[in-house]
Design a protein around this motif. Structure first.
Motif, PDB file in Angstrom:
ATOM      1  N   LEU A  35      18.813   3.106  31.226  1.00 39.45           N
ATOM      2  CA  LEU A  35      17.685   4.021  31.058  1.00 39.45           C
ATOM      3  C   LEU A  35      17.063   3.849  29.682  1.00 39.45           C
ATOM      4  CD1 LEU A  35      16.168   6.637  32.133  1.00 39.45           C
ATOM      5  CD2 LEU A  35      17.918   7.946  30.911  1.00 39.45           C
ATOM      6  N   VAL A  36      15.738   3.888  29.632  1.00 43.53           N
ATOM      7  CA  VAL A  36      14.994   3.988  28.368  1.00 43.53           C
ATOM      8  C   VAL A  36      14.172   5.267  28.440  1.00 43.53           C
ATOM      9  CG1 VAL A  36      13.276   2.958  26.845  1.00 43.53           C
ATOM     10  CG2 VAL A  36      14.873   1.478  28.081  1.00 43.53           C
ATOM     11  N   VAL A  37      14.324   6.117  27.434  1.00 47.56           N
ATOM     12  CA  VAL A  37      13.587   7.379  27.382  1.00 47.56           C
ATOM     13  C   VAL A  37      12.587   7.318  26.235  1.00 47.56           C
ATOM     14  CG1 VAL A  37      13.709   9.880  27.162  1.00 47.56           C
ATOM     15  CG2 VAL A  37      15.593   8.636  28.260  1.00 47.56           C
ATOM     16  N   TRP A 121      29.426  16.882  31.299  1.00 47.48           N
ATOM     17  CA  TRP A 121      28.836  15.545  31.335  1.00 47.48           C
ATOM     18  C   TRP A 121      28.665  14.918  29.951  1.00 47.48           C
ATOM     19  CZ3 TRP A 121      24.374  16.778  35.310  1.00 47.48           C
ATOM     20  CH2 TRP A 121      24.933  16.863  36.593  1.00 47.48           C
ATOM     21  N   VAL A 122      29.054  15.604  28.884  1.00 46.19           N
ATOM     22  CA  VAL A 122      28.967  14.989  27.561  1.00 46.19           C
ATOM     23  C   VAL A 122      30.132  14.018  27.403  1.00 46.19           C
ATOM     24  CG1 VAL A 122      27.769  16.942  26.513  1.00 46.19           C
ATOM     25  CG2 VAL A 122      30.270  16.879  26.478  1.00 46.19           C
ATOM     26  N   ASN A 123      29.997  13.109  26.462  1.00 43.00           N
ATOM     27  CA  ASN A 123      31.030  12.095  26.219  1.00 43.00           C
ATOM     28  C   ASN A 123      32.048  12.663  25.232  1.00 43.00           C
ATOM     29  OD1 ASN A 123      32.541   9.821  25.451  1.00 43.00           O
ATOM     30  ND2 ASN A 123      30.814   8.447  25.804  1.00 43.00           N
ATOM     31  N   ARG A 124      33.042  13.360  25.762  1.00 39.65           N
ATOM     32  CA  ARG A 124      34.020  14.052  24.921  1.00 39.65           C
ATOM     33  C   ARG A 124      34.773  13.088  24.006  1.00 39.65           C
ATOM     34  NH1 ARG A 124      33.652  19.473  24.000  1.00 39.65           N
ATOM     35  NH2 ARG A 124      32.933  20.523  25.898  1.00 39.65           N
ATOM     36  N   LEU A 166      20.049  12.747  35.174  1.00 43.78           N
ATOM     37  CA  LEU A 166      19.600  11.379  34.933  1.00 43.78           C
ATOM     38  C   LEU A 166      20.424  10.739  33.819  1.00 43.78           C
ATOM     39  CD1 LEU A 166      17.569   9.092  35.472  1.00 43.78           C
ATOM     40  CD2 LEU A 166      15.990  10.234  33.893  1.00 43.78           C
ATOM     41  N   LEU A 167      20.675  11.482  32.745  1.00 45.56           N
ATOM     42  CA  LEU A 167      21.515  10.972  31.662  1.00 45.56           C
ATOM     43  C   LEU A 167      22.941  10.742  32.148  1.00 45.56           C
ATOM     44  CD1 LEU A 167      20.422  13.107  28.555  1.00 45.56           C
ATOM     45  CD2 LEU A 167      19.561  10.876  29.293  1.00 45.56           C
ATOM     46  N   HIS A 168      23.442  11.662  32.949  1.00 47.83           N
ATOM     47  CA  HIS A 168      24.808  11.539  33.461  1.00 47.83           C
ATOM     48  C   HIS A 168      24.980  10.263  34.279  1.00 47.83           C
ATOM     49  CE1 HIS A 168      28.670  12.526  35.135  1.00 47.83           C
ATOM     50  NE2 HIS A 168      28.188  12.647  36.354  1.00 47.83           N
ATOM     51  N   ARG A 169      23.944   9.866  34.983  1.00 46.23           N
ATOM     52  CA  ARG A 169      23.995   8.652  35.792  1.00 46.23           C
ATOM     53  C   ARG A 169      23.719   7.390  34.965  1.00 46.23           C
ATOM     54  NH1 ARG A 169      20.592  11.861  39.071  1.00 46.23           N
ATOM     55  NH2 ARG A 169      18.812  10.506  38.597  1.00 46.23           N
ATOM     56  N   SER A 170      23.491   7.563  33.670  1.00 43.99           N
ATOM     57  CA  SER A 170      23.086   6.437  32.815  1.00 43.99           C
ATOM     58  C   SER A 170      24.042   6.300  31.636  1.00 43.99           C
ATOM     59  CB  SER A 170      21.656   6.660  32.302  1.00 43.99           C
ATOM     60  OG  SER A 170      20.765   6.896  33.375  1.00 43.99           O
ATOM     61  N   PRO A 171      25.174   5.652  31.815  1.00 45.45           N
ATOM     62  CA  PRO A 171      26.123   5.498  30.710  1.00 45.45           C
ATOM     63  C   PRO A 171      25.575   4.678  29.551  1.00 45.45           C
ATOM     64  CG  PRO A 171      26.790   4.176  32.612  1.00 45.45           C
ATOM     65  CD  PRO A 171      25.685   5.068  33.071  1.00 45.45           C
ATOM     66  N   ARG A 172      24.552   3.868  29.809  1.00 46.23           N
ATOM     67  CA  ARG A 172      23.903   3.096  28.741  1.00 46.23           C
ATOM     68  C   ARG A 172      22.437   3.499  28.698  1.00 46.23           C
ATOM     69  NH1 ARG A 172      25.308  -2.536  31.396  1.00 46.23           N
ATOM     70  NH2 ARG A 172      24.430  -1.281  33.080  1.00 46.23           N
ATOM     71  N   ALA A 173      21.969   3.933  27.550  1.00 44.48           N
ATOM     72  CA  ALA A 173      20.573   4.364  27.439  1.00 44.48           C
ATOM     73  C   ALA A 173      20.046   4.110  26.036  1.00 44.48           C
ATOM     74  CB  ALA A 173      20.427   5.843  27.802  1.00 44.48           C
ATOM     75  N   ASP A 207      27.738  -1.048  21.621  1.00 41.94           N
ATOM     76  CA  ASP A 207      27.226  -2.281  22.201  1.00 41.94           C
ATOM     77  C   ASP A 207      26.988  -2.063  23.691  1.00 41.94           C
ATOM     78  OD1 ASP A 207      27.503  -4.991  23.589  1.00 41.94           O
ATOM     79  OD2 ASP A 207      27.421  -5.566  21.480  1.00 41.94           O
ATOM     80  N   ARG A 208      25.817  -2.476  24.199  1.00 42.42           N
ATOM     81  CA  ARG A 208      25.467  -2.188  25.585  1.00 42.42           C
ATOM     82  C   ARG A 208      26.314  -2.979  26.575  1.00 42.42           C
ATOM     83  NH1 ARG A 208      22.156  -6.213  27.780  1.00 42.42           N
ATOM     84  NH2 ARG A 208      21.246  -7.666  26.290  1.00 42.42           N
TER      85      ARG A 208
END
Length: 225
Positions: A35-37, A121-124, A166-173, A207-208
């Motif tokens: 994802l790109v926001v 859904w945050v990256n604990r 949308l963010l939750h489904r996008s581990p790389r953004a 790193d992506r």
């Protein structure tokens, strides 16, 4: 010089949050990300060179979300002159549009954070290992009501939930912002809010192509708005 002036809120907020006051990726890093926001940004007019990379990233599966009061015509369809198919038929550049009100970005982000925290859904792991100040930010967000955030952001709670999912489904953004974020009296706070959201998802210093972290200690700050 103009970029330094217009993005002075960015340099201050980024230096405070991640210790680095410049872009942390290149156009090519859009390839392969989920994802790109674009926050308060219209790259089709302001950075037309970027549209080729955006078009090619979308062909590789990257989705594009716009958080801006107006969906610019160039983001609906753009003709990339150096790409034959696009030059003839045009390219759609935006998959999602969240029409936040002018100046409503901080409230929108706080609403999204409320959803992310509530849903777990945050990256604990990233937050605990690589940030500080999360407890204070989460406590502040908990005091905010969705009714007030809806009024301030100009968007309903459902849009905040949609963006959070949308963010939750996008581990790389990748987050990109421009004058629509910085050119306010509270521009630094708005940049901080964008950075906080990226940190909460673990998007910063990563790193992506792997889970390798480039930074060992990053800071979260919160803006009262």
């Amino acid at each position: 010089d103009l970029a330094r002036l217009c993005h002075s809120p960015s340099t201050g907020a980024m230096k405070h949050a991640i210790g680095y006051a410049a872009s942390t990726c290149s156009y090519r890093d859009w390839y392969g990300t989920d994802l790109v926001v674009f926050w308060g940004s219209n790259p089709a007019n302001d950075q037309p060179v970027s549209t080729k990379y955006l078009h090619e990233a979308r062909q590789l599966g990257t989705q594009v979300a716009i958080v801006n009061p107006y969906l610019e015509p160039g983001m609906r369809r753009y003709w990339v002159p150096s790409t034959p198919g696009s030059a003839v038929f045009g390219s759609g550049l935006a998959d999602w549009w969240f029409p936040v009100s002018q100046g409503g970005d901080i409230a929108f982000i706080h609403g999204v954070l409320k959803v992310l925290i509530r849903c777990g859904w945050v990256n604990r792991a990233f937050i605990e290992q690589h940030t500080e100040g999360w407890t204070e930010l989460a406590a502040h967000v908990a005091t905010l009501s969705f009714d007030d955030l809806e009024r301030r952001s100009g968007l309903p709670r459902a849009s905040m939930e949609e963006f959070a999912a949308l963010l939750h489904r996008s581990p790389r953004a990748v987050f990109v912002w421009s004058m629509g974020i910085t050119q306010h009296a509270y521009g630094g706070d708005a940049v901080s809010a964008v950075l906080n959201l990226g940190l909460a998802m673990g998007y910063v210093g990563r790193d992506r192509k792997s889970t390798r972290l480039n930074s060992s200690h990053l800071g979260i700050s919160y803006a009262v708005f």
